[in-house]
Design a protein around this motif. Structure first.
Motif, PDB file in Angstrom:
ATOM      1  N   SER A   1       0.845  -1.139  -0.137  1.00 47.78           N
ATOM      2  CA  SER A   1      -0.395   0.156  -0.010  1.00 47.78           C
ATOM      3  C   SER A   1       1.169   1.317   0.109  1.00 47.78           C
ATOM      4  O   SER A   1       0.215   2.480  -0.572  1.00 47.78           O
ATOM      5  N   THR A   2       2.249   0.805   0.436  1.00 46.50           N
ATOM      6  CA  THR A   2       2.692   2.793   0.515  1.00 46.50           C
ATOM      7  C   THR A   2       3.656   2.519  -0.186  1.00 46.50           C
ATOM      8  O   THR A   2       3.579   3.994  -1.071  1.00 46.50           O
ATOM      9  N   LEU A   3       3.798   1.440  -1.180  1.00 43.06           N
ATOM     10  CA  LEU A   3       4.160   1.534  -2.869  1.00 43.06           C
ATOM     11  C   LEU A   3       3.440   2.404  -3.776  1.00 43.06           C
ATOM     12  O   LEU A   3       3.029   3.206  -4.370  1.00 43.06           O
ATOM     13  N   SER A   4       2.253   2.117  -3.695  1.00 38.77           N
ATOM     14  CA  SER A   4       0.949   2.280  -4.469  1.00 38.77           C
ATOM     15  C   SER A   4       0.656   3.931  -3.890  1.00 38.77           C
ATOM     16  O   SER A   4       0.368   4.541  -4.489  1.00 38.77           O
ATOM     17  N   ASN A   5       0.492   4.692  -2.195  1.00 37.63           N
ATOM     18  CA  ASN A   5       0.458   5.479  -2.332  1.00 37.63           C
ATOM     19  C   ASN A   5       1.294   6.550  -3.063  1.00 37.63           C
ATOM     20  O   ASN A   5       1.818   7.682  -3.055  1.00 37.63           O
ATOM     21  N   LEU A   6       2.980   5.957  -2.415  1.00 42.78           N
ATOM     22  CA  LEU A   6       4.400   6.335  -3.259  1.00 42.78           C
ATOM     23  C   LEU A   6       4.051   7.393  -5.070  1.00 42.78           C
ATOM     24  O   LEU A   6       3.953   7.883  -5.476  1.00 42.78           O
ATOM     25  N   LYS A   7       3.489   6.377  -5.500  1.00 46.61           N
ATOM     26  CA  LYS A   7       3.349   6.366  -7.139  1.00 46.61           C
ATOM     27  C   LYS A   7       2.411   6.879  -7.475  1.00 46.61           C
ATOM     28  O   LYS A   7       2.237   7.748  -8.445  1.00 46.61           O
ATOM     29  N   SER A   8       0.961   7.222  -6.862  1.00 48.59           N
ATOM     30  CA  SER A   8       0.341   8.218  -6.600  1.00 48.59           C
ATOM     31  C   SER A   8       0.920   9.282  -6.593  1.00 48.59           C
ATOM     32  O   SER A   8       0.197  10.475  -7.520  1.00 48.59           O
ATOM     33  N   LEU A   9       1.693   9.823  -5.977  1.00 52.65           N
ATOM     34  CA  LEU A   9       1.619  11.214  -5.158  1.00 52.65           C
ATOM     35  C   LEU A   9       2.668  11.553  -5.869  1.00 52.65           C
ATOM     36  O   LEU A   9       2.824  12.381  -6.429  1.00 52.65           O
ATOM     37  N   LEU A  10       3.308  10.726  -6.506  1.00 55.74           N
ATOM     38  CA  LEU A  10       4.537  11.051  -7.053  1.00 55.74           C
ATOM     39  C   LEU A  10       3.578  11.707  -8.650  1.00 55.74           C
ATOM     40  O   LEU A  10       4.499  12.904  -9.398  1.00 55.74           O
TER      41      LEU A  10
END
Length: 187
Positions: free
Chosen positions: A121-130
């Protein structure tokens, strides 16, 4: 970018992993406030990332946009999931308009590309924020490249099927290729 500004999860103020019951509860709240001409805000709102328009038209469109399982998963690719304390910590920084700190926190967790059920989920959040940040103010090519690389890791990881199941727990059909194709076509 409409896929982010008008993201149904953003409009409704929920996480993609929230239950149908929670989503309907939010929709009811929004409609009630709208009927009396008042605005409503939620914990998942990030107004500094762009205006959130909640009216009958945008709410109906948001609801329609996530009715089909593949559409719900597709739209989740462009929003945030708070599935652990690191996600929540990063999101708090984001809510306080400290995007750099959120990036720093989430990058530390997925820095070496090792992704597990605990940090997916952290990977998911990072990609979305970027992806969100690459289109804000001045276009940032480095953020876009990093986001696309992370989307590749996200899609190719075995956890993608579990992610799908968290969003659509009652669905048995999982078509990873269809979701990826729609993502690529949209980008």
């Amino acid at each position: 970018m409409g896929i982010i500004d008008k993201n149904p999860f953003r409009i409704i103020g929920v996480r993609p992993i929230d239950s149908e019951k929670d989503i309907l509860k939010q929709l009811t709240k929004i409609k009630r406030f709208s009927e009396v001409g008042k605005d409503i805000s939620f914990d998942m709102d990030l107004p500094h990332l762009g205006e959130i328009i909640r009216n009958n038209e945008t709410i109906s469109e948001a609801k329609r946009s996530i009715e089909k399982p593949e559409d719900k998963v597709f739209h989740s690719l462009f929003w945030f999931n708070l599935d652990n304390h690191i996600d929540e910590t990063g999101f708090e920084k984001l809510k306080n308009k400290n995007e750099n700190k959120a990036l720093e926190i989430w990058r530390k967790v997925v820095k070496d590309g090792n992704v597990s059920a605990k940090n997916y989920s952290t990977l998911s959040n990072l990609k979305s924020l970027l992806l969100i940040l690459c289109f804000q103010n001045n276009f940032n090519k480095d953020y876009l490249i990093e986001a696309m690389n992370l989307y590749g890791v996200f899609f190719s990881n075995l956890e993608f099927k579990n992610y799908y199941k968290k969003i659509m727990p009652n669905e048995s059909v999982f078509d990873s290729k269809q979701i990826q194709k729609k993502f690529i076509d949209t980008i």
